[in-house]
Design a protein around this motif. Structure first.
Motif, PDB file in Angstrom:
ATOM      1  N   LYS A   1      34.243  64.557  54.750  1.00  0.00           N
ATOM      2  CA  LYS A   1      35.062  63.349  54.908  1.00  0.00           C
ATOM      3  C   LYS A   1      35.835  63.142  53.600  1.00  0.00           C
ATOM      4  N   VAL A   2      37.152  63.333  53.673  1.00  0.00           N
ATOM      5  CA  VAL A   2      38.003  63.240  52.486  1.00  0.00           C
ATOM      6  C   VAL A   2      38.756  61.916  52.493  1.00  0.00           C
ATOM      7  N   GLU A   3      38.694  61.229  51.364  1.00  0.00           N
ATOM      8  CA  GLU A   3      39.483  60.012  51.189  1.00  0.00           C
ATOM      9  C   GLU A   3      40.058  60.025  49.777  1.00  0.00           C
ATOM     10  N   SER A   4      41.351  60.278  49.681  1.00  0.00           N
ATOM     11  CA  SER A   4      41.979  60.354  48.360  1.00  0.00           C
ATOM     12  C   SER A   4      43.488  60.285  48.475  1.00  0.00           C
ATOM     13  N   GLY A   5      44.080  59.563  47.533  1.00  0.00           N
ATOM     14  CA  GLY A   5      45.534  59.511  47.446  1.00  0.00           C
ATOM     15  C   GLY A   5      46.091  60.508  46.454  1.00  0.00           C
ATOM     16  N   GLY A   6      45.229  61.389  45.945  1.00  0.00           N
ATOM     17  CA  GLY A   6      45.679  62.419  45.019  1.00  0.00           C
ATOM     18  C   GLY A   6      45.461  62.031  43.571  1.00  0.00           C
TER      19      GLY A   6
ATOM     20  N   ALA B   1      42.248  63.326  62.039  1.00  0.00           N
ATOM     21  CA  ALA B   1      42.835  62.169  61.375  1.00  0.00           C
ATOM     22  C   ALA B   1      42.698  60.946  62.260  1.00  0.00           C
ATOM     23  N   ALA B   2      42.310  59.834  61.674  1.00  0.00           N
ATOM     24  CA  ALA B   2      42.281  58.568  62.403  1.00  0.00           C
ATOM     25  C   ALA B   2      43.718  58.183  62.761  1.00  0.00           C
ATOM     26  N   PRO B   3      43.920  57.359  63.787  1.00  0.00           N
ATOM     27  CA  PRO B   3      45.284  57.049  64.246  1.00  0.00           C
ATOM     28  C   PRO B   3      46.224  56.536  63.160  1.00  0.00           C
ATOM     29  N   PHE B   4      45.687  55.760  62.210  1.00  0.00           N
ATOM     30  CA  PHE B   4      46.547  55.219  61.159  1.00  0.00           C
ATOM     31  C   PHE B   4      46.190  55.751  59.776  1.00  0.00           C
ATOM     32  N   ALA B   5      45.529  56.889  59.739  1.00  0.00           N
ATOM     33  CA  ALA B   5      45.259  57.543  58.458  1.00  0.00           C
ATOM     34  C   ALA B   5      46.573  58.073  57.883  1.00  0.00           C
ATOM     35  N   ILE B   6      46.649  58.125  56.561  1.00  0.00           N
ATOM     36  CA  ILE B   6      47.854  58.592  55.873  1.00  0.00           C
ATOM     37  C   ILE B   6      47.650  60.024  55.403  1.00  0.00           C
ATOM     38  N   LEU B   7      48.537  60.922  55.806  1.00  0.00           N
ATOM     39  CA  LEU B   7      48.465  62.321  55.404  1.00  0.00           C
ATOM     40  C   LEU B   7      49.825  62.765  54.861  1.00  0.00           C
TER      41      LEU B   7
ATOM     42  N   TYR C   1      45.485  65.829  50.384  1.00  0.00           N
ATOM     43  CA  TYR C   1      45.856  66.721  51.489  1.00  0.00           C
ATOM     44  C   TYR C   1      45.685  68.186  51.089  1.00  0.00           C
ATOM     45  N   MET C   2      45.814  68.487  49.813  1.00  0.00           N
ATOM     46  CA  MET C   2      45.544  69.847  49.356  1.00  0.00           C
ATOM     47  C   MET C   2      44.124  70.255  49.732  1.00  0.00           C
ATOM     48  N   MET C   3      43.195  69.293  49.671  1.00  0.00           N
ATOM     49  CA  MET C   3      41.825  69.554  50.084  1.00  0.00           C
ATOM     50  C   MET C   3      41.722  69.615  51.611  1.00  0.00           C
ATOM     51  N   ALA C   4      42.342  68.653  52.283  1.00  0.00           N
ATOM     52  CA  ALA C   4      42.205  68.550  53.741  1.00  0.00           C
ATOM     53  C   ALA C   4      42.754  69.770  54.467  1.00  0.00           C
ATOM     54  N   CYS C   5      43.854  70.337  53.966  1.00  0.00           N
ATOM     55  CA  CYS C   5      44.512  71.429  54.685  1.00  0.00           C
ATOM     56  C   CYS C   5      43.649  72.686  54.764  1.00  0.00           C
ATOM     57  N   ILE C   6      42.595  72.763  53.967  1.00  0.00           N
ATOM     58  CA  ILE C   6      41.740  73.954  53.950  1.00  0.00           C
ATOM     59  C   ILE C   6      40.855  74.020  55.196  1.00  0.00           C
TER      60      ILE C   6
END
Length: 339
Positions: A129-134, A181-187, A170-175
């Protein structure tokens, strides 16, 4: 008087002895605590049992005795059938990464991935579970490398984004083999930004000289206090473009179905939009996915706890507040809308 003097001397010796013993015990306890803090503790929670306890509590409050008896009988039969199975069932390991600008959760993630990979096989699955704005390029590059270890080991990797996985997030998520993604998650936010103030004119106005000596033409391109040159700006921009190129190449390597040129503009997309852009593979929350996995496999949440001293906790708290303020103002500058 002689007796009183002897008694006073005895009390002084006793007090000294107690103080010495206390200091020795305190030193031993401090060293032991330091050793434990450096090693940390790996905690594992079996989410199947956790959900079962909550479900049983709700059932006891709502259902009658006959219904409870029937449920207990059904569960007992399922458990017995599972025990008779010749092969162990699938295991799902859940990890959490709550990132700040410095990717402070990286240290815990490294230990968690190392521990899980000792047991996980190709039949199992790891959910992160990734939560980060970078944040910092080098920190998030190393954080992403931890998830690459999972891919390289051949263990299926699912990344869940409930709120935000932007830029380094997203660099982490794309792996992930699969990105939820939740409906209003930001990617998204596949871009690079750097900014700094320059106080050269203020110093010049007050007749303050600033000198900076370097060896190497581009050891320092832009500076806070010196006079920045056009050549330095061009080199700094060139470095940013190079980092962006590496970022795009990395994303394209792990998500070949993605049109990197279209999405690598620094823009962000919400969950359903991210799905259309192929930034995500499925719409859903981590709660939905993990609840589904609980009915199909043995699910374990793994967390490495690094005990910190009081000053470290205060420092981390102040850093978290600063990060939140920066992200809040950054969001306002980017005209994001909130409900």
């Amino acid at each position: 008087m002689e007796w009183l003097a002897e008694y006073t001397m005895f009390l002084a010796k006793a007090f000294t002895f107690v103080v010495v013993v206390f200091l020795i015990v305190s030193m031993i306890a401090a060293l032991k605590a330091r050793s434990k803090r450096e090693e940390g503790t790996l905690t594992v929670v079996r989410l199947n049992e956790q959900l079962q306890r909550m479900t049983e509590k709700l059932e006891n409050a709502i259902l009658n005795k006959s219904a409870l008896k029937a449920l207990a009988k059904t569960r007992k039969a399922k458990a017995k059938a599972k025990e008779k199975a010749s092969e162990p069932g699938k295991r799902v390991y859940v990890l959490n990464f709550n990132g700040d600008i410095k990717a402070s959760a990286l240290d815990n993630l490294r230990h968690e991935v190392t521990a899980v990979l000792e047991l996980a096989t190709e039949k199992d699955e790891i959910v992160v579970k990734v939560e980060s704005g970078g944040g910092m390029v080098h920190a998030y590059g190393l954080a992403a490398s931890q998830l690459v270890r999972i891919r390289d080991a051949g263990v299926p990797l699912t990344v869940c984004v409930d709120k935000v996985a932007a830029s380094g997030g997203y660099m982490m998520a794309c792996i992930g083999d699969k990105v939820l993604a939740a409906p209003f998650a930001i990617l998204g936010s596949i871009g690079v930004v750097a900014q700094m103030p320059n106080f050269h004119r203020v110093l010049k106005k007050h007749d303050v000289d600033y000198e900076m000596l370097t060896a190497g033409e581009y050891k320092r391109t832009l500076t806070l206090f010196g006079e920045n040159t056009e050549k330095g700006r061009e080199k700094f921009q060139e470095d940013l473009e190079n980092i962006h190129r590496l970022f795009k190449s990395f994303v394209g390597q792990y998500r070949p179905q993605l049109n990197v040129a279209e999405v690598a503009t620094g823009e962000i997309w919400f969950g359903t939009e991210a799905l259309e852009k192929a930034l995500a593979d499925e719409i859903g929350t981590s709660d939905q996915y993990i609840s589904r996995m609980i009915h199909e496999a043995d699910v374990f949440e793994v967390h490495y706890v690094h005990r910190k001293r009081l000053q470290e906790k205060l420092s981390a708290g102040m850093s978290a507040v600063a990060d939140r303020l920066l992200l809040t103002w950054a969001s306002r500058f980017h005209n994001q809308r909130f409900w």
